[in-house]
Design a protein around this motif. Sequence first.
Motif, PDB file in Angstrom:
ATOM      1  N   PHE A  82       0.834  -1.206   0.000  1.00  0.00           N
ATOM      2  CA  PHE A  82       0.000   0.000   0.000  1.00  0.00           C
ATOM      3  C   PHE A  82       0.870   1.259   0.000  1.00  0.00           C
ATOM      4  CE2 PHE A  82      -1.750   3.164   3.035  1.00  0.00           C
ATOM      5  CZ  PHE A  82      -2.857   3.609   2.324  1.00  0.00           C
ATOM      6  N   ALA A  83       1.898   1.287   0.858  1.00  0.00           N
ATOM      7  CA  ALA A  83       2.787   2.457   0.922  1.00  0.00           C
ATOM      8  C   ALA A  83       3.546   2.643  -0.384  1.00  0.00           C
ATOM      9  CB  ALA A  83       3.759   2.304   2.088  1.00  0.00           C
ATOM     10  N   ALA A  84       4.013   1.536  -0.963  1.00  0.00           N
ATOM     11  CA  ALA A  84       4.737   1.623  -2.231  1.00  0.00           C
ATOM     12  C   ALA A  84       3.830   2.107  -3.354  1.00  0.00           C
ATOM     13  CB  ALA A  84       5.332   0.255  -2.572  1.00  0.00           C
ATOM     14  N   ALA A  85       2.568   1.651  -3.351  1.00  0.00           N
ATOM     15  CA  ALA A  85       1.618   2.077  -4.387  1.00  0.00           C
ATOM     16  C   ALA A  85       1.341   3.569  -4.292  1.00  0.00           C
ATOM     17  CB  ALA A  85       0.316   1.284  -4.248  1.00  0.00           C
ATOM     18  N   HIS A  86       1.421   4.125  -3.097  1.00  0.00           N
ATOM     19  CA  HIS A  86       1.224   5.565  -2.908  1.00  0.00           C
ATOM     20  C   HIS A  86       2.520   6.355  -3.067  1.00  0.00           C
ATOM     21  CE1 HIS A  86      -3.015   6.120  -1.574  1.00  0.00           C
ATOM     22  NE2 HIS A  86      -2.937   4.810  -1.415  1.00  0.00           N
TER      23      HIS A  86
END
Length: 337
Positions: A82-86
């Motif tokens: 999730f953090a990487a996608a953001h």
Amino acid sequence: MFKCAFLGCGPRAKGHARVYKNIQRGRIVGISDLDEKRLQAFGDEFGVRNRYRDAAEMLDREKPDVLHLVTIPGLRVPLLTFAAAHKVPLVIVEKPIALWGEDYKQIKALGEQSQTKFVVNTQLHFHGRNLELKRDVADGRIGEVRHIDVSARSTPLDQGVHVLELAHSYNGFSAMAKVFGNVAGGKNLASRQPAPDMAQAYIDFANGVHASFITGACAPIATKNESIYHHKRIAAFGTRGFVQWTMWWWERLVDGKYERGEHDYGVEDDQAQARLTEAAFDWLEDENKPHPTRLELNLVQFNAILGLYVSALRNAPVALPFDPPDGLYGALSFRLT
């Protein structure tokens, strides 16, 4: 000034947050937690105005440079993804980085593919006395290092990951080549950090140094404190002497001269957390200053723990690094319970 956010506002997150009063290059711009009461209490305690139940909304609005991910380890894969996608530039994630072979492989692949930098919060690396004793070892003050001994009286995933990082860093991050060990006790397999109650291993490094790794009730008692959480320690032995660090005292013998002293673990731990955070800022500012507890190195250490599990199941040494099999939880549960 780096913008920093928190995903998870539980007790451990407070250890990350309270050091910001001593950090000059970063400030907390947003916090997120599904528990409204915990979210509001955390925001009030640390003076953070922007509070979110929706983590995606926080990342979209605040666009932090650093995200402290302080949640249960079973959520590592989806939340790191999730953090990487953001496109969060850097994530400081609590230990342990994974639980089993399945999530280890997913996180390893994410680290290799993502532009996000990941730092694992093994803050003992930055304790002031550890930094000093590591310099002694690196500068050859104890001579040629022959053996490293690390232990903790909690489980291999709860506190063993801390002392294994110390073994790796005291040895200059030499590659781990082989592990041979055993495990016992299945009570903690049902916990949020599922692991055998006790583990013991012998680790060979590529540079010829050997290390012993002991966790659980079979580990040495290192301090007068009765809590199992107060016995993390490391000792490095060389041809001219040795050094030893524990949570509350340290000692050093070099060429016949012996020294010993005490320190306050709580004070040192806050200072170490601040140094870990500042080192994350350094890495964001300069690619030539990679973080010493970055994901790449932490996965090497976690691979050794998985190797220990497989060694115990096969009754044989395991060459490192290795590709861990799926199903270790079931195999260890069958053996230990």
